[in-house]
Design an enzyme around this catalytic site. Structure first.
Site, PDB file in Angstrom:
ATOM      1  N   ASP A  42       0.852  -1.195   0.000  1.00 17.63           N
ATOM      2  CA  ASP A  42       0.000   0.000   0.000  1.00 17.63           C
ATOM      3  C   ASP A  42       0.886   1.242   0.000  1.00 17.63           C
ATOM      4  O   ASP A  42       1.736   1.412   0.880  1.00 17.63           O
ATOM      5  CB  ASP A  42      -0.914  -0.016   1.226  1.00 17.63           C
ATOM      6  CG  ASP A  42      -2.065   0.976   1.090  1.00 17.63           C
ATOM      7  OD1 ASP A  42      -1.820   2.121   0.665  1.00 17.63           O
ATOM      8  OD2 ASP A  42      -3.203   0.608   1.411  1.00 17.63           O
ATOM      9  N   SER A  82      -7.219   4.050  -1.216  1.00 11.32           N
ATOM     10  CA  SER A  82      -7.003   2.599  -1.180  1.00 11.32           C
ATOM     11  C   SER A  82      -8.288   1.818  -1.418  1.00 11.32           C
ATOM     12  O   SER A  82      -8.234   0.665  -1.856  1.00 11.32           O
ATOM     13  CB  SER A  82      -6.383   2.189   0.153  1.00 11.32           C
ATOM     14  OG  SER A  82      -5.090   2.724   0.256  1.00 11.32           O
ATOM     15  N   THR A 135      -8.012  -1.800   2.104  1.00 13.69           N
ATOM     16  CA  THR A 135      -7.474  -2.761   1.134  1.00 13.69           C
ATOM     17  C   THR A 135      -8.025  -4.181   1.340  1.00 13.69           C
ATOM     18  O   THR A 135      -8.601  -4.753   0.406  1.00 13.69           O
ATOM     19  CB  THR A 135      -5.928  -2.755   1.145  1.00 13.69           C
ATOM     20  OG1 THR A 135      -5.480  -1.401   1.095  1.00 13.69           O
ATOM     21  CG2 THR A 135      -5.357  -3.537  -0.010  1.00 13.69           C
ATOM     22  N   GLU A 261      -0.950  -7.993   2.192  1.00 14.25           N
ATOM     23  CA  GLU A 261      -0.737  -6.549   2.075  1.00 14.25           C
ATOM     24  C   GLU A 261       0.298  -6.028   3.068  1.00 14.25           C
ATOM     25  O   GLU A 261       0.199  -6.280   4.268  1.00 14.25           O
ATOM     26  CB  GLU A 261      -2.048  -5.780   2.327  1.00 14.25           C
ATOM     27  CG  GLU A 261      -1.869  -4.273   2.076  1.00 14.25           C
ATOM     28  CD  GLU A 261      -2.935  -3.389   2.706  1.00 14.25           C
ATOM     29  OE1 GLU A 261      -3.588  -3.837   3.676  1.00 14.25           O
ATOM     30  OE2 GLU A 261      -3.087  -2.249   2.248  1.00 14.25           O
ATOM     31  N   ASP A 266       2.159   2.718   3.263  1.00 12.39           N
ATOM     32  CA  ASP A 266       1.350   3.919   3.022  1.00 12.39           C
ATOM     33  C   ASP A 266       1.398   4.888   4.200  1.00 12.39           C
ATOM     34  O   ASP A 266       1.517   6.104   4.017  1.00 12.39           O
ATOM     35  CB  ASP A 266      -0.089   3.474   2.766  1.00 12.39           C
ATOM     36  CG  ASP A 266      -1.054   4.624   2.629  1.00 12.39           C
ATOM     37  OD1 ASP A 266      -0.886   5.425   1.695  1.00 12.39           O
ATOM     38  OD2 ASP A 266      -1.979   4.722   3.456  1.00 12.39           O
ATOM     39  N   HIS A 270       2.489   8.820   4.443  1.00 13.61           N
ATOM     40  CA  HIS A 270       1.658   9.912   4.967  1.00 13.61           C
ATOM     41  C   HIS A 270       2.403  10.695   6.044  1.00 13.61           C
ATOM     42  O   HIS A 270       2.262  11.904   6.161  1.00 13.61           O
ATOM     43  CB  HIS A 270       0.357   9.365   5.562  1.00 13.61           C
ATOM     44  CG  HIS A 270      -0.671   8.967   4.545  1.00 13.61           C
ATOM     45  ND1 HIS A 270      -1.298   9.869   3.726  1.00 13.61           N
ATOM     46  CD2 HIS A 270      -1.176   7.748   4.214  1.00 13.61           C
ATOM     47  CE1 HIS A 270      -2.160   9.224   2.943  1.00 13.61           C
ATOM     48  NE2 HIS A 270      -2.089   7.931   3.205  1.00 13.61           N
ATOM     49  N   ASP A 308      -1.351  -0.051  -4.690  1.00 14.46           N
ATOM     50  CA  ASP A 308      -2.623   0.607  -5.018  1.00 14.46           C
ATOM     51  C   ASP A 308      -2.402   2.046  -5.498  1.00 14.46           C
ATOM     52  O   ASP A 308      -3.169   2.584  -6.282  1.00 14.46           O
ATOM     53  CB  ASP A 308      -3.600   0.545  -3.838  1.00 14.46           C
ATOM     54  CG  ASP A 308      -2.978   0.974  -2.517  1.00 14.46           C
ATOM     55  OD1 ASP A 308      -1.769   1.308  -2.467  1.00 14.46           O
ATOM     56  OD2 ASP A 308      -3.719   0.984  -1.512  1.00 14.46           O
ATOM     57  N   HIS A 309      -1.312   2.676  -5.000  1.00 10.33           N
ATOM     58  CA  HIS A 309      -0.961   4.056  -5.380  1.00 10.33           C
ATOM     59  C   HIS A 309       0.348   4.382  -4.693  1.00 10.33           C
ATOM     60  O   HIS A 309       0.762   3.669  -3.778  1.00 10.33           O
ATOM     61  CB  HIS A 309      -2.034   5.059  -4.909  1.00 10.33           C
ATOM     62  CG  HIS A 309      -2.373   4.888  -3.466  1.00 10.33           C
ATOM     63  ND1 HIS A 309      -1.526   5.269  -2.453  1.00 10.33           N
ATOM     64  CD2 HIS A 309      -3.433   4.292  -2.866  1.00 10.33           C
ATOM     65  CE1 HIS A 309      -2.063   4.942  -1.300  1.00 10.33           C
ATOM     66  NE2 HIS A 309      -3.213   4.341  -1.502  1.00 10.33           N
TER      67      HIS A 309
HETATM   68 MG    MG Z   1      -4.197  -0.651   2.722  1.00  8.88          MG
HETATM   69 ZN    ZN Z   2      -2.976   6.283   2.277  1.00  7.53          ZN
END
Ligand code: MG
Ligand code: ZN
Length: 374
Positions: A42, A82, A135, A261, A266, A270, A308-309
């Protein structure tokens, strides 16, 4: 005379081998893989992978033979979240940000896990966040908002997934019990216990012997950061593969689908926290290594690693390969970005993942393989 016969046998065997080899090549191109393991980092973009490579040297990811790039936009935004990206990966369809495996107007989208169960495959989900987080939720539930953790937990309790490892037991216990994150009296863990073993501690995980299906929730909400965690993603992945492979073998030999995952890559993005990012990336890559070991041994397993990004607009300005060190890096934001994300594939069926595609192609390809499996 003897030599001639020998020669003929030799010629025949070479000929047969050549025929078998061409059949194998053909089979790789057309026959669906028996097992599919999908890894999602993620928030993992190319920079996050580059950083992990600088500090580790050689990544397990580098052993994949196929790679490509994916566009990630959602139905209503250039920059996805997500939930929408997970829906694309889990169902093959785009939706709006925040939505869990429904079309924007509310039509229910069948997930890879649902297709796999229909085909009598064993299924599993392993994450380092709450199992109700966006997710994993896109593989296990359908709801208009990723914030509906209680409803997502109810749908997870009713699903027939064989292995679930992650956090989030707080969403599965009645409100009057300490640690509950519910605002009703539903006891979902009791419901799950009717058909599956439930474990809540690391020790129970380590003691787990032969089980058919297990739900392991090791935190009220999310698992700890990789560096403070007793169980690595690699350990959880190894156990999940072992259980699912054994279940498939003992039951019907239909194979399995497993999603793993690296949820917190992620969150490090952040938070613009490079050390957190690196430890999550290395935890994730070690889990990928466990998948590779299994895929090499089984020869019937397709591995896919993607994201996912990208999160944070991370980049690397300076460092040293000799010292395995990054001396200067920066983040352009504390949010997700619109850059393409990488995809890596290994094993039978991997060739479909080469080139530039949309993220929906991941769900579409996996569903196609599952639907054409026997
Ligand atoms: Mg996730
Ligand atoms: Zn995020």
């Amino acid at each position: 005379m003897k030599i001639r016969v020998f020669d003929l046998t030799k010629i025949l065997s070479v000929f047969l081998l050549a025929a078998a080899c061409s059949m194998t090549t053909c089979a790789e191109g057309t026959l669906p893989p028996k097992n599919i393991i999908l890894f999602i980092g993620d928030g993992m973009g190319v920079s996050q992978i580059s950083a992990a490579k600088i500090v580790k040297g050689r990544l397990n990811l580098e052993q994949f033979d196929v790679s490509g790039l994916l566009t990630t936009h959602s139905s209503n935004s250039l920059v996805t979240d997500s939930a929408a990206a997970g829906t694309a990966l889990a169902t093959g369809y785009k939706t709006n940000n925040g939505v869990i495996s429904l079309l924007p107007e509310g039509t229910r989208l069948k997930t890879i896990v649902e297709y796999a169960i229909e085909k009598n495959k064993a299924t599993g989900i392993v994450v380092s966040s709450s199992i109700t987080h966006a997710t994993p939720a896109t593989f296990l539930a359908h709801t208009g908002s990723r914030k509906n953790h209680s409803e997502i937990a109810e749908q997870i309790a009713q699903s027939d997934v064989d292995v679930l490892f992650g956090g989030g037991w707080g969403y599965f216990i009645p409100q009057n019990i300490a640690g509950s994150l519910r605002s009703d009296n539903k006891d979902l863990l009791a419901e799950i216990k009717v058909s599956r073993q439930v474990i809540q501690t690391e020790q129970e995980f380590l003691n787990l012997s032969s089980v058919d299906s297990v739900v392991g929730l090791f935190a009220a909400k999310h698992l700890k950061e990789a560096k403070f965690r007793q169980l690595s993603l690699a350990q959880l992945t190894a156990k999940a593969i072992h259980i699912l492979a054994a279940k498939s073998e003992s039951k019907n030999n239909k194979g399995f689908f497993l999603m793993i995952e690296g949820s917190q890559i992620d969150w490090a993005g952040h938070q613009n926290d490079e050390a957190y990012l690196l430890s999550e990336m290395l935890d994730f890559d070690a889990a990928v290594g466990v998948g590779l070991d299994y895929a090499r041994e089984s020869q019937q397993t397709l591995l896919i690693v993607t994201s996912d990004h990208e999160t944070g607009g991370f980049t690397i300005h300076n460092g040293s390969l000799n010292n395995k060190r990054i001396s200067s890096s920066s983040f352009a934001s504390t949010r997700h970005t619109a850059v393409m994300v990488p995809v890596f594939a290994y094993g039978p069926g991997s060739s479909l993942f080469s080139g530039i595609h949309d993220n929906t192609s991941i769900g579409q390809n996996i569903i196609q393989y599952i639907n054409h499996s026997h």
